[in-house]
Every structure is written in structure tokens, then in C-alpha cells.
Design a protein around this motif. Sequence first.
Motif, PDB file in Angstrom:
ATOM      1  N   ILE A  43       0.866  -1.188   0.000  1.00  7.55           N
ATOM      2  CA  ILE A  43       0.000   0.000   0.000  1.00  7.55           C
ATOM      3  C   ILE A  43       0.899   1.232   0.000  1.00  7.55           C
ATOM      4  O   ILE A  43       1.708   1.410   0.910  1.00  7.55           O
ATOM      5  CB  ILE A  43      -0.908   0.044   1.266  1.00  7.55           C
ATOM      6  N   GLY A  44       0.736   2.071  -1.023  1.00  3.80           N
ATOM      7  CA  GLY A  44       1.674   3.190  -1.208  1.00  3.80           C
ATOM      8  C   GLY A  44       2.842   2.696  -2.052  1.00  3.80           C
ATOM      9  O   GLY A  44       3.937   3.267  -2.018  1.00  3.80           O
ATOM     10  N   GLY A  45       2.586   1.656  -2.825  1.00  2.00           N
ATOM     11  CA  GLY A  45       3.642   0.949  -3.560  1.00  2.00           C
ATOM     12  C   GLY A  45       4.223   1.720  -4.730  1.00  2.00           C
ATOM     13  O   GLY A  45       5.194   1.267  -5.337  1.00  2.00           O
ATOM     14  N   GLY A  46       3.638   2.882  -5.063  1.00  2.84           N
ATOM     15  CA  GLY A  46       4.213   3.687  -6.145  1.00  2.84           C
ATOM     16  C   GLY A  46       5.237   4.684  -5.631  1.00  2.84           C
ATOM     17  O   GLY A  46       5.832   5.417  -6.409  1.00  2.84           O
ATOM     18  N   GLY A  47       5.473   4.705  -4.312  1.00  2.06           N
ATOM     19  CA  GLY A  47       6.334   5.725  -3.703  1.00  2.06           C
ATOM     20  C   GLY A  47       7.807   5.340  -3.644  1.00  2.06           C
ATOM     21  O   GLY A  47       8.211   4.260  -4.099  1.00  2.06           O
ATOM     22  N   HIS A  48       8.592   6.226  -3.048  1.00  2.34           N
ATOM     23  CA  HIS A  48      10.049   6.054  -3.001  1.00  2.34           C
ATOM     24  C   HIS A  48      10.474   4.839  -2.182  1.00  2.34           C
ATOM     25  O   HIS A  48      11.543   4.280  -2.420  1.00  2.34           O
ATOM     26  CB  HIS A  48      10.710   7.318  -2.435  1.00  2.34           C
ATOM     27  N   VAL A  49       9.666   4.454  -1.209  1.00  2.00           N
ATOM     28  CA  VAL A  49       9.959   3.247  -0.433  1.00  2.00           C
ATOM     29  C   VAL A  49       9.259   2.038  -1.052  1.00  2.00           C
ATOM     30  O   VAL A  49       9.848   0.980  -1.251  1.00  2.00           O
ATOM     31  CB  VAL A  49       9.526   3.440   1.044  1.00  2.00           C
ATOM     32  N   GLY A  50       7.979   2.209  -1.377  1.00  2.13           N
ATOM     33  CA  GLY A  50       7.165   1.075  -1.828  1.00  2.13           C
ATOM     34  C   GLY A  50       7.606   0.478  -3.147  1.00  2.13           C
ATOM     35  O   GLY A  50       7.644  -0.754  -3.303  1.00  2.13           O
ATOM     36  N   VAL A  67      -0.290  -1.196  -4.735  1.00  2.57           N
ATOM     37  CA  VAL A  67      -1.563  -0.481  -4.565  1.00  2.57           C
ATOM     38  C   VAL A  67      -1.227   0.978  -4.275  1.00  2.57           C
ATOM     39  O   VAL A  67      -0.517   1.273  -3.308  1.00  2.57           O
ATOM     40  CB  VAL A  67      -2.375  -1.074  -3.386  1.00  2.57           C
ATOM     41  N   ASP A  68      -1.710   1.879  -5.139  1.00  3.09           N
ATOM     42  CA  ASP A  68      -1.402   3.290  -4.924  1.00  3.09           C
ATOM     43  C   ASP A  68      -2.570   4.130  -5.438  1.00  3.09           C
ATOM     44  O   ASP A  68      -3.180   3.808  -6.454  1.00  3.09           O
ATOM     45  CB  ASP A  68      -0.098   3.682  -5.656  1.00  3.09           C
ATOM     46  N   THR A  69      -2.861   5.210  -4.711  1.00  2.00           N
ATOM     47  CA  THR A  69      -3.980   6.071  -5.094  1.00  2.00           C
ATOM     48  C   THR A  69      -3.618   7.004  -6.253  1.00  2.00           C
ATOM     49  O   THR A  69      -4.496   7.630  -6.826  1.00  2.00           O
ATOM     50  CB  THR A  69      -4.413   6.939  -3.879  1.00  2.00           C
ATOM     51  N   GLY A 122       3.166   7.695   2.836  1.00  2.00           N
ATOM     52  CA  GLY A 122       3.881   8.796   3.482  1.00  2.00           C
ATOM     53  C   GLY A 122       3.283   9.090   4.855  1.00  2.00           C
ATOM     54  O   GLY A 122       2.087   8.884   5.080  1.00  2.00           O
ATOM     55  N   THR A 123       4.135   9.558   5.765  1.00  2.00           N
ATOM     56  CA  THR A 123       3.658   9.917   7.110  1.00  2.00           C
ATOM     57  C   THR A 123       4.194  11.317   7.440  1.00  2.00           C
ATOM     58  O   THR A 123       5.061  11.462   8.305  1.00  2.00           O
ATOM     59  CB  THR A 123       4.158   8.888   8.151  1.00  2.00           C
ATOM     60  N   PRO A 124       3.660  12.319   6.756  1.00  2.00           N
ATOM     61  CA  PRO A 124       4.215  13.674   6.939  1.00  2.00           C
ATOM     62  C   PRO A 124       3.783  14.317   8.249  1.00  2.00           C
ATOM     63  O   PRO A 124       2.910  13.799   8.945  1.00  2.00           O
ATOM     64  CB  PRO A 124       3.626  14.444   5.752  1.00  2.00           C
ATOM     65  N   SER A 157       6.232   2.220   6.912  1.00  2.00           N
ATOM     66  CA  SER A 157       6.386   3.684   6.994  1.00  2.00           C
ATOM     67  C   SER A 157       6.998   4.041   8.342  1.00  2.00           C
ATOM     68  O   SER A 157       6.901   3.264   9.300  1.00  2.00           O
ATOM     69  CB  SER A 157       5.015   4.379   6.906  1.00  2.00           C
ATOM     70  N   THR A 158       7.567   5.231   8.419  1.00  2.00           N
ATOM     71  CA  THR A 158       8.095   5.720   9.705  1.00  2.00           C
ATOM     72  C   THR A 158       6.927   6.301  10.495  1.00  2.00           C
ATOM     73  O   THR A 158       6.240   7.199  10.005  1.00  2.00           O
ATOM     74  CB  THR A 158       9.144   6.819   9.453  1.00  2.00           C
ATOM     75  N   VAL A 159       6.697   5.777  11.693  1.00  2.00           N
ATOM     76  CA  VAL A 159       5.502   6.232  12.424  1.00  2.00           C
ATOM     77  C   VAL A 159       5.862   6.796  13.792  1.00  2.00           C
ATOM     78  O   VAL A 159       6.909   6.504  14.367  1.00  2.00           O
ATOM     79  CB  VAL A 159       4.457   5.094  12.584  1.00  2.00           C
ATOM     80  N   ALA A 188      18.729   4.450   2.188  1.00  3.07           N
ATOM     81  CA  ALA A 188      18.931   5.833   1.736  1.00  3.07           C
ATOM     82  C   ALA A 188      18.211   5.946   0.402  1.00  3.07           C
ATOM     83  O   ALA A 188      18.363   5.070  -0.468  1.00  3.07           O
ATOM     84  CB  ALA A 188      20.411   6.122   1.555  1.00  3.07           C
ATOM     85  N   GLN A 189      17.417   6.995   0.264  1.00  3.01           N
ATOM     86  CA  GLN A 189      16.640   7.153  -0.961  1.00  3.01           C
ATOM     87  C   GLN A 189      17.531   7.053  -2.188  1.00  3.01           C
ATOM     88  O   GLN A 189      18.584   7.688  -2.257  1.00  3.01           O
ATOM     89  CB  GLN A 189      15.935   8.507  -0.933  1.00  3.01           C
ATOM     90  N   GLY A 190      17.092   6.210  -3.139  1.00  3.63           N
ATOM     91  CA  GLY A 190      17.861   6.035  -4.376  1.00  3.63           C
ATOM     92  C   GLY A 190      18.770   4.815  -4.351  1.00  3.63           C
ATOM     93  O   GLY A 190      19.276   4.392  -5.381  1.00  3.63           O
ATOM     94  N   LEU A 294      13.989  16.157   8.880  1.00  2.00           N
ATOM     95  CA  LEU A 294      13.307  17.168   9.700  1.00  2.00           C
ATOM     96  C   LEU A 294      11.983  16.616  10.219  1.00  2.00           C
ATOM     97  O   LEU A 294      11.683  16.712  11.413  1.00  2.00           O
ATOM     98  CB  LEU A 294      13.064  18.442   8.878  1.00  2.00           C
ATOM     99  N   LYS A 295      11.212  16.003   9.334  1.00  2.00           N
ATOM    100  CA  LYS A 295       9.865  15.580   9.778  1.00  2.00           C
ATOM    101  C   LYS A 295       9.958  14.457  10.819  1.00  2.00           C
ATOM    102  O   LYS A 295       9.162  14.401  11.752  1.00  2.00           O
ATOM    103  CB  LYS A 295       8.962  15.241   8.593  1.00  2.00           C
ATOM    104  N   ASP A 296      10.976  13.599  10.708  1.00  2.00           N
ATOM    105  CA  ASP A 296      11.090  12.539  11.725  1.00  2.00           C
ATOM    106  C   ASP A 296      11.591  13.102  13.057  1.00  2.00           C
ATOM    107  O   ASP A 296      11.186  12.633  14.124  1.00  2.00           O
ATOM    108  CB  ASP A 296      11.992  11.405  11.224  1.00  2.00           C
ATOM    109  N   GLY A 354      12.761  16.980  -5.042  1.00  3.40           N
ATOM    110  CA  GLY A 354      12.843  18.339  -4.497  1.00  3.40           C
ATOM    111  C   GLY A 354      12.059  18.500  -3.206  1.00  3.40           C
ATOM    112  O   GLY A 354      11.969  19.611  -2.671  1.00  3.40           O
ATOM    113  N   ARG A 355      11.522  17.385  -2.674  1.00  8.05           N
ATOM    114  CA  ARG A 355      10.676  17.510  -1.478  1.00  8.05           C
ATOM    115  C   ARG A 355      11.472  18.091  -0.303  1.00  8.05           C
ATOM    116  O   ARG A 355      12.529  17.589   0.028  1.00  8.05           O
ATOM    117  CB  ARG A 355      10.088  16.144  -1.081  1.00  8.05           C
ATOM    118  N   SER A 356      10.915  19.129   0.273  1.00  4.29           N
ATOM    119  CA  SER A 356      11.511  19.793   1.453  1.00  4.29           C
ATOM    120  C   SER A 356      12.986  20.145   1.247  1.00  4.29           C
ATOM    121  O   SER A 356      13.764  20.156   2.199  1.00  4.29           O
ATOM    122  CB  SER A 356      11.375  18.904   2.702  1.00  4.29           C
TER     123      SER A 356
END
Length: 426
Positions: A43-50, A67-69, A122-124, A157-159, A188-190, A294-296, A354-356
Motif C-alpha cells: 500500500i503506497g507501492g508507487g512511492g520512493h519506499v514502496g 496499490v497506490d492512489t 507517506g507519514t508527513p 512507513s516511519t511512524v 537511503a533514498q535512491g 526534519l519531519k522525523d 525536491g521535497r523539502s
Amino acid sequence: MLHSGISRKLEIPGQFQRLDDRRQRAIHEITVSDFSPLKISIIGGGGHVGLPLGLFLCDHGHSVTIVDTDQERLDQIGRGEMPFLEEGAEELLPKCLASGRFVLRSDQDAISDAELIIMTIGTPVDEYLDPQVRAFDEAVQDVLEHTSVGQLLMIRSTVFPGVTDRLGRQVAEEGHDLDVCYCPERIAQGRALQELTRLPQLVSGCSDRAQERAADFFRDLGAQVIELSPLEAELGKLFTNCYRYINFAISNQFYMLAEHYGVDFQRIYEAITADYPRLNGFSNSGLTGGPCLLKDTMQLASFNHNLLTLGQHAMMVNEGLPCFIIEQLKKEHDLKTKTVGVLGMAFKGNCDDGRSSLSYKLKKILSLECRRVLCTDPYIDDDDNTTLQSVLEEADILILGACHQEYRDLKPRQSVVDVFGFMSRD
Ligand SMILES: NC(=O)c1ccc[n+]([C@@H]2O[C@H](COP(=O)([O-])OP(=O)(O)OC[C@H]3O[C@@H](n4cnc5c(N)ncnc54)[C@H](O)[C@@H]3O)[C@@H](O)[C@H]2O)c1
């Protein structure tokens, strides 16, 4: 058919070992001969982690439903195009699509069929820097409406601390027959495809059975497993990112101090870290942005009675660096008459995210302070950006925003503010 490791544990519960015993065998033999593929929904499988995780699992023989919205993103993936830079993924994606074991869905229906459901949404944090608990809860609720008996639900996800145990209680109260575990993503992303088995996996579960199933899953992939309680694993993941964030802030504060004294921080950094192992973890200075650190740090600080003052101070230092850079420039230049160019808008080097990114904060402040701002990035497609050549021709001053390899050996005619100490110097 269930994965053999999982079915073995389910059928013979007496075979469970105590957690303490299991902790001692950190590296487990890989039971390749036991391997049988699982049906997995991400779930969220289209993202940078998924997405990298899905490709990796498919490549290891599992059947994966992404599965991604975000339908547009799914369409792009379906065409065999990676939506973001990820080492090795461009070659792997077409291979996975051709295998017939890599399916893309925008609805949740497919998950009732899965043996393992992995959540990577994502858990922003919100505009007050508090975790957006409601968005996560709503996504979980959607998932729970589609689950079936005996599934393993893995939060990746990071919660915020306590989320997993709370979910475990919710699952029990609502009468779902599910095992819930928390196994944070630490890549690490990438670089996910290289790091997924190279890094130890922190594994925790709301019950012994959930934990055992999750540990078996990762061991079968060849990963080292380290078992913790859910709260320990949640804190462990947040501590990791918070530590890195504070670590960067230390160097950024030293950078500002060195500037205050009118000396070059890079010279000091190189001198004190040379052949001096006690400073091995001392990072260099640089713009510290991105979707996680920052967000974590703020997730950890939120609702914690201001106990994380170090994290709050790190935020002030790191988020203050763009302002500091511009204040320093103002001491030497009349910025109102100058064009300033920002090289690199991504949050880190050789990355298209470019996020944040603090380059955007720089751009905002510069647009108030100078005549014109020009931004460029070889990896980010943004109508507001221009070419490197235009920036080099038109800017009076340059600021390095991201350490892309393309900038390493540039020899621009203008002066460059390079907080990272990245560009080669004669
Ligand atoms: N980016 C990283 O390198 C990294 C590393 C470790 C951990 N994490 C953590 O992993 C999580 C995901 O981060 P990310 O960078 O992959 O985020 P992302 O924004 O790239 O991906 C999240 C995906 O979830 C989808 N989504 C959102 N709500 C959904 C829903 N209800 N159902 C299905 N899909 C939904 C989005 O469309 C998006 O594609 C976060 O908690 C983050 O902190 C990220």
C-alpha cells in the motif's frame, strides 16, 4: 500457498522460541530450499519506499501487487518508466512487469488475496510540525476493511511512537484475525535495491507470532534480522533520523561560527578529520533538507513535552542556514542589484527529489532580497528552472544547492557559496 517458513510457525505454535533466545541469533541461515513465493500487496507501492521494495520482492520470486492512489504514477510505472531515480530500478522494472508477478492497482480489492500486506504510505507532519495522524489512520481503516483471516500486516512507513501497538489493539478490538508488525524502512533514498539486504532489518510485532512471521520473511530474503518491541523499533527508526539531523546541525553551526571568525570551515574540517578516527561520524556542513530528517525529528519532538530540545535546536540551525548564507552575502554585495543563481534544487546530490529541499527556501528568500533568482537542476523538471548555461552566463553570484556530480568540476567565473565543500577547488 503460504510461505513455508510462515506456515511452519503457524501450524506448530509450540515451536516458537522466546524472543530473548531469538535475539541472540542475529544472523540466521538463509533457508533458500524452504522458499516458496508469497502474494504481497504494497500500500503506497508507487512511492520512493514502496516501489523499490516491490521490485526487489518481485525479483526475489514473490508476487507483488502495487496499490497506490496516484493513478498517473501507476500508468507511468505500467509503461515501464521509473517515476524517480533509483539505482538499478530502470532495468528491473520492465523485467518485473514481464514476469506477470508485478501488478498495479489503484483500488484496495487485491489486498484481501494477499498473504502479506506492507504499508509504505507517506507519514508527513502538518503545518504545526505534528504528525498527520488522521491521514495514516484513514489509510489503515481502508486497509482493514479489505483484509482477510491470517494475513500479516506490516507497517514499513516511519511512524510516531506508539502507533503500532495502538493498531494492534484496534485490530483485536475490531475482531480482525491479523498479525501486525512494524519493520521500518532504513534505506537511503535512491539506493534501496543495494541496501535492502545489506542493512539489518529491525523487526517487531504486536505478538510473538507476528514478530516470528516478519523475522522469517526477512531472513528468507537473506537479511540480518534484529528483533525489538514495536515501541523500540519505532523509536529506533526515529532516533536514527534524528541523530543524523542533529549531526548535520552540529557541522552547520560550526560552519556559521567559522564564517563569523572569517575563516574557511572546510579547511578546518579537512584538517581535524584527517587520520583521526574519533571524528569518523562527523559530517560535513551542507543544506539539510529532504522528506525524512526534519519531519522525523519533529515526529519525535511532537507530544513529547519538549523533551527533544536538541532536535528543536537542530531545526533552528539547519532551517536557518539559507538565511545565514544570504545575510553573509549581503555583507559584501548589494543584492538588490544582483542576479543570484542556485545550482541544484534537489534535497541531495544526484537525486531528482525536491521535497523539502532547502534550495527552495533559498530561492524564496533570494526572491525577496535580490534583483533576480535563477535556478537550475539537471534532474528536476520544473518550468521555473532554467539551464545551467543560462545561470552561468547571467548570474552575478552562485550558491550550490545540491551536490550533483555535474557541478563537481565546474569552474565558474563568479564566486560560489559552497556550504558543502563539494566543488573542486584549485
Ligand atoms: N524516502 C525515503 O528514502 C524513506 C526512507 C525510509 C523511510 N521512509 C518512510 O517511508 C514512508 C514513505 O515515504 P516515501 O518517501 O516513499 O513517500 P512517497 O510520497 O514517495 O510515497 C508514498 C506513496 O503512497 C501513496 N499513497 C498515499 N496514501 C495512500 C493510500 N491511502 N493508499 C494507497 N497509496 C497511498 C502515494 O500516492 C505515494 O505514491 C514515510 O513514512 C517515510 O518517512 C522514507
